[in-house]
Design an enzyme around this catalytic site. Structure first.
Site, PDB file in Angstrom:
ATOM      1  N   LYS A 168    -116.383 -48.404  21.949  1.00  0.00           N
ATOM      2  CA  LYS A 168    -117.057 -49.494  21.246  1.00  0.00           C
ATOM      3  C   LYS A 168    -118.581 -49.359  21.420  1.00  0.00           C
ATOM      4  O   LYS A 168    -119.330 -49.371  20.460  1.00  0.00           O
ATOM      5  CB  LYS A 168    -116.568 -50.837  21.800  1.00  0.00           C
ATOM      6  CG  LYS A 168    -117.277 -52.031  21.222  1.00  0.00           C
ATOM      7  CD  LYS A 168    -116.711 -53.332  21.767  1.00  0.00           C
ATOM      8  CE  LYS A 168    -117.662 -54.475  21.440  1.00  0.00           C
ATOM      9  NZ  LYS A 168    -117.177 -55.763  21.890  1.00  0.00           N
ATOM     10  N   GLU A 174    -117.614 -42.394  31.440  1.00  0.00           N
ATOM     11  CA  GLU A 174    -116.410 -41.560  31.518  1.00  0.00           C
ATOM     12  C   GLU A 174    -116.112 -40.911  30.162  1.00  0.00           C
ATOM     13  O   GLU A 174    -115.835 -39.711  30.066  1.00  0.00           O
ATOM     14  CB  GLU A 174    -115.188 -42.401  31.912  1.00  0.00           C
ATOM     15  CG  GLU A 174    -115.225 -42.983  33.311  1.00  0.00           C
ATOM     16  CD  GLU A 174    -115.765 -44.412  33.326  1.00  0.00           C
ATOM     17  OE1 GLU A 174    -116.716 -44.708  32.568  1.00  0.00           O
ATOM     18  OE2 GLU A 174    -115.252 -45.216  34.119  1.00  0.00           O
ATOM     19  N   GLY A 228    -113.045 -55.039  23.378  1.00  0.00           N
ATOM     20  CA  GLY A 228    -112.346 -53.766  23.617  1.00  0.00           C
ATOM     21  C   GLY A 228    -110.848 -53.955  23.783  1.00  0.00           C
ATOM     22  O   GLY A 228    -110.039 -53.235  23.191  1.00  0.00           O
ATOM     23  N   ARG A 229    -110.451 -54.938  24.582  1.00  0.00           N
ATOM     24  CA  ARG A 229    -109.018 -55.132  24.871  1.00  0.00           C
ATOM     25  C   ARG A 229    -108.252 -55.744  23.702  1.00  0.00           C
ATOM     26  O   ARG A 229    -107.034 -55.898  23.768  1.00  0.00           O
ATOM     27  CB  ARG A 229    -108.843 -55.949  26.151  1.00  0.00           C
ATOM     28  CG  ARG A 229    -109.618 -57.254  26.181  1.00  0.00           C
ATOM     29  CD  ARG A 229    -109.683 -57.792  27.612  1.00  0.00           C
ATOM     30  NE  ARG A 229    -110.512 -58.980  27.747  1.00  0.00           N
ATOM     31  CZ  ARG A 229    -111.822 -58.966  27.973  1.00  0.00           C
ATOM     32  NH1 ARG A 229    -112.478 -57.820  28.034  1.00  0.00           N
ATOM     33  NH2 ARG A 229    -112.489 -60.097  28.130  1.00  0.00           N
ATOM     34  N   GLU A 314    -108.520 -58.630  32.560  1.00  0.00           N
ATOM     35  CA  GLU A 314    -109.942 -58.552  32.198  1.00  0.00           C
ATOM     36  C   GLU A 314    -110.363 -59.834  31.484  1.00  0.00           C
ATOM     37  O   GLU A 314    -111.518 -60.241  31.541  1.00  0.00           O
ATOM     38  CB  GLU A 314    -110.211 -57.314  31.328  1.00  0.00           C
ATOM     39  CG  GLU A 314    -111.679 -56.912  31.302  1.00  0.00           C
ATOM     40  CD  GLU A 314    -111.937 -55.530  30.711  1.00  0.00           C
ATOM     41  OE1 GLU A 314    -112.215 -54.591  31.487  1.00  0.00           O
ATOM     42  OE2 GLU A 314    -111.865 -55.392  29.483  1.00  0.00           O
ATOM     43  N   HIS A 345     -84.217 -50.090  40.700  1.00  0.00           N
ATOM     44  CA  HIS A 345     -83.965 -49.157  41.803  1.00  0.00           C
ATOM     45  C   HIS A 345     -85.240 -48.903  42.594  1.00  0.00           C
ATOM     46  O   HIS A 345     -85.349 -47.897  43.305  1.00  0.00           O
ATOM     47  CB  HIS A 345     -83.384 -47.854  41.245  1.00  0.00           C
ATOM     48  CG  HIS A 345     -82.110 -48.104  40.492  1.00  0.00           C
ATOM     49  ND1 HIS A 345     -80.887 -48.200  41.117  1.00  0.00           N
ATOM     50  CD2 HIS A 345     -81.886 -48.366  39.184  1.00  0.00           C
ATOM     51  CE1 HIS A 345     -79.952 -48.469  40.214  1.00  0.00           C
ATOM     52  NE2 HIS A 345     -80.542 -48.595  39.027  1.00  0.00           N
ATOM     53  N   LYS A 461    -120.182 -50.339  37.952  1.00  0.00           N
ATOM     54  CA  LYS A 461    -120.850 -49.322  37.113  1.00  0.00           C
ATOM     55  C   LYS A 461    -122.254 -49.039  37.653  1.00  0.00           C
ATOM     56  O   LYS A 461    -122.672 -47.896  37.774  1.00  0.00           O
ATOM     57  CB  LYS A 461    -120.975 -49.834  35.667  1.00  0.00           C
ATOM     58  CG  LYS A 461    -119.684 -49.846  34.881  1.00  0.00           C
ATOM     59  CD  LYS A 461    -119.988 -50.245  33.435  1.00  0.00           C
ATOM     60  CE  LYS A 461    -118.742 -50.552  32.660  1.00  0.00           C
ATOM     61  NZ  LYS A 461    -118.995 -51.093  31.324  1.00  0.00           N
TER      62      LYS A 461
HETATM   63  O1  F6P Z   1    -115.956 -51.633  31.394  1.00  0.00           O
HETATM   64  C1  F6P Z   1    -114.970 -52.389  30.775  1.00  0.00           C
HETATM   65  C2  F6P Z   1    -114.953 -52.057  29.340  1.00  0.00           C
HETATM   66  O2  F6P Z   1    -116.112 -52.536  28.747  1.00  0.00           O
HETATM   67  C3  F6P Z   1    -113.722 -52.598  28.623  1.00  0.00           C
HETATM   68  O3  F6P Z   1    -113.832 -53.937  28.297  1.00  0.00           O
HETATM   69  C4  F6P Z   1    -113.643 -51.675  27.466  1.00  0.00           C
HETATM   70  O4  F6P Z   1    -112.408 -51.730  26.830  1.00  0.00           O
HETATM   71  C5  F6P Z   1    -113.904 -50.355  28.147  1.00  0.00           C
HETATM   72  O5  F6P Z   1    -114.890 -50.651  29.128  1.00  0.00           O
HETATM   73  C6  F6P Z   1    -114.378 -49.238  27.269  1.00  0.00           C
HETATM   74  O6  F6P Z   1    -115.570 -49.565  26.606  1.00  0.00           O
HETATM   75  P1  F6P Z   1    -116.068 -48.745  25.358  1.00  0.00           P
HETATM   76  O7  F6P Z   1    -115.037 -48.857  24.288  1.00  0.00           O
HETATM   77  O8  F6P Z   1    -117.375 -49.357  24.984  1.00  0.00           O
HETATM   78  O9  F6P Z   1    -116.232 -47.309  25.786  1.00  0.00           O
END
Ligand code: F6P
Length: 502
Positions: A168, A174, A228-229, A314, A345, A461
């Site tokens: 987003k 990462e 995002g979620r 979240e 199990h 972060k």
């Molecule tokens: O750090 C949390 C977060 O902002 C989530 O809410 C989001 O889904 C995820 O990181 C990834 O963010 P992006 O889509 O901006 O890479």
């Protein structure tokens, strides 16, 4: 104590709740104006009050031709413009019209993203196994651990691989690190000029996509009013659309929309997401439970608990109310889970006889998504056996006399909800996801917290960034700014890393 909402049947009669409690909880929902809060979201008001934004994920599945206003502007035409752009690419890949730089058909799609840019598409891709094209495989890379990308690239032919960089913000460390490594891998084998044919981006940040080196004609847009979620029905669902085809993806959106309509219109105890929210609030407040298990009796839904962890934790893992004061009550419990029957199990022992009471959501289907239906009866009867054993237990009087007798007692009275549907179709999956989205929304309204920000991930972060800088010249400096634990662990890391590198 059963609600029918679309194809979903929700039985909460095995919860520890009675008519008086239900009436009081519904009073609480009215006092907190839950229904008008939902209407404010549906009207595109900036209910994400810490970030001053509307919460528009329902616009993403609003049928073509209907309206969804955000800041007075109908966003539905823009939503469908992107959905059509996605459908064009998905169709072209599926029929072999869109090909890689060497003219070979795309057979592998690698989605690089994390959090909402990974969990949604990864979960839906697995859940819709029965609708997927046998010619296209999707893989999902999220972890900055280089092992994730390495494992997922193993065996892939770059000439047949499309990378989707899903972020987003397009600033997530990462995702950008993995995307750069993937790009290097591809360029090394096919040349830099091949990147254009093998990389697309899903983002709200056009400039950052351009700076990364992806042509914005290969970008699929979404908007800052999509959390995002909550983003799987947006461009973030592109990998799923390529795998199952646009028609199935639109059925999925249709399922979500039907639950949106139910959540907006169903009154009081006929409203499934509201009741799910009230039961969860009851369990945390009255029973003081601190975790909640999600146990789908469905192999294809095995990523659903992980998806719900982000959606619920979240959103509602917060402790400050809208007026800035600390909540004097518990908010979201820990969400966890694994599919049944595997859990039986492993961890079910504790849920039956442990000292913690853990409310459970069981999810099951009358028909299997497998072509061989043979063992689906066994699966479903196991679901019923678990919820029944938890609710009614087994008293000491029912057991034969022996020294093991007290150890074999099941206290019972362990609460669960059972959600069932005829089968796990795309429409049913959409309904299920939207059910949990809206129950999370109602919980947030009643707890008076903002379900739509995520400040809690920021400190980690920042510290990762500053510890990274410290690490860069660690051996030459004293670093009094570090606490002793972190300092010692960093020393250990540099020492062992050097040994490994030798
Ligand atoms: O750090 C949390 C977060 O902002 C989530 O809410 C989001 O889904 C995820 O990181 C990834 O963010 P992006 O889509 O901006 O890479």
């Amino acid at each position: 104590m059963t609600i029918q909402a679309g194809d979903l049947r929700i039985d909460y009669s095995k919860q520890l709740i009675d008519e008086i409690a239900i009436a009081r909880l519904l009073d609480l929902a009215s006092a907190r104006k839950a229904t008008s809060a939902f209407a404010r979201m549906a009207n595109g008001e900036p209910i994400n009050f810490t970030e001053g934004r509307a919460v528009g994920h329902m616009a993403l599945r609003t049928p073509r031709g209907e309206k969804f206003l955000i800041d007075g502007v109908d966003v539905v035409p823009a939503v469908w413009l992107v959905l059509d752009q996605m459908a064009n690419l998905a169709r072209a890949i599926r029929i072999g019209e869109f090909v890689g730089s060497t003219g070979r058909k795309i057979r592998n799609v690698v989605n690089i993203g994390i959090g909402g840019s990974d969990l949604g598409p990864a979960m839906v891709y697995e859940a819709l196994r029965g609708s997927r094209s046998p010619d296209i495989t999707c893989r999902f890379v999220s972890n900055v651990d280089p092992a994730d990308l390495e494992a997922n690239l193993a065996g892939l032919d770059p000439a047949e691989t499309l990378f989707i960089v899903a972020s987003k913000t397009f600033t997530t460390v990462e995702t950008l690190a993995n995307a750069r490594a993937a790009r290097e891998w591809l360029a090394k084998q096919l040349g830099e000029s091949a990147v254009e044919k093998h990389f697309v981006a899903l983002s709200t940040n056009t400039q950052a996509v351009r700076e990364f080196g992806i042509d914005t004609k290969n970008m699929f847009e979404f908007w800052d009013w999509v959390g995002g979620r909550f983003s799987v029905p947006s461009a973030i669902g592109l990998s799923v659309m390529i795998a199952v085809g646009p028609e199935v993806f639109f059925e999925f959106l249709g399922g979500m929309h039907s639950m949106d309509t139910h959540a907006a219109q169903a009154k009081g105890r006929a409203n499934a997401p509201l009741m799910l929210a009230l039961i969860n609030i009851w369990n945390t407040a009255a029973l003081q439970t601190s975790s909640r298990a999600i146990i789908p009796y469905s192999f294809d839904l095995r990523r659903f608990p992980a998806y719900l962890q982000q959606l619920i934790m979240e959103s509602n893992g917060k402790s400050v109310r809208s007026d800035g004061t600390r909540v004097p009550y518990a908010t979201s419990p820990v969400i966890w889970g694994e599919p049944g029957t595997n859990g039986q199990h492993a961890f079910m022992q504790l849920l039956h006889q442990g000292t913690n009471v853990v409310p459970i959501d069981f999810i099951g289907f009358a028909r299997s998504s497998a072509t061989d239906e043979a063992r689906n009866e066994l699966l479903f009867t196991n679901l019923l056996a678990q919820s029944r054993a938890l609710a009614f237990g087994r008293s000491i009087d029912e057991l034969p006399d022996s020294s093991a007798r007290p150890h074999r007692v099941f206290e019972g009275n362990r609460p669960s909800t059972t959600i069932v549907a005829p089968e796990l179709s795309a429409g049913v999956l959409g309904q299920l996801i939207a059910l949990y989205e809206h129950s999370t929304f109602f919980e947030g309204v009643i707890w008076d917290i903002n379900s739509f920000d995520q400040w809690g991930v920021e400190l980690g972060k920042e510290l990762a960034l500053s510890i990274g800088l410290t690490l860069a010249d660690f051996s030459t400096n004293d670093h009094p700014e570090l606490d002793s634990s972190t300092h010692t662990l960093l020393s250990w890391f540099t020492e062992h890393r050097q040994n490994n590198n030798q």
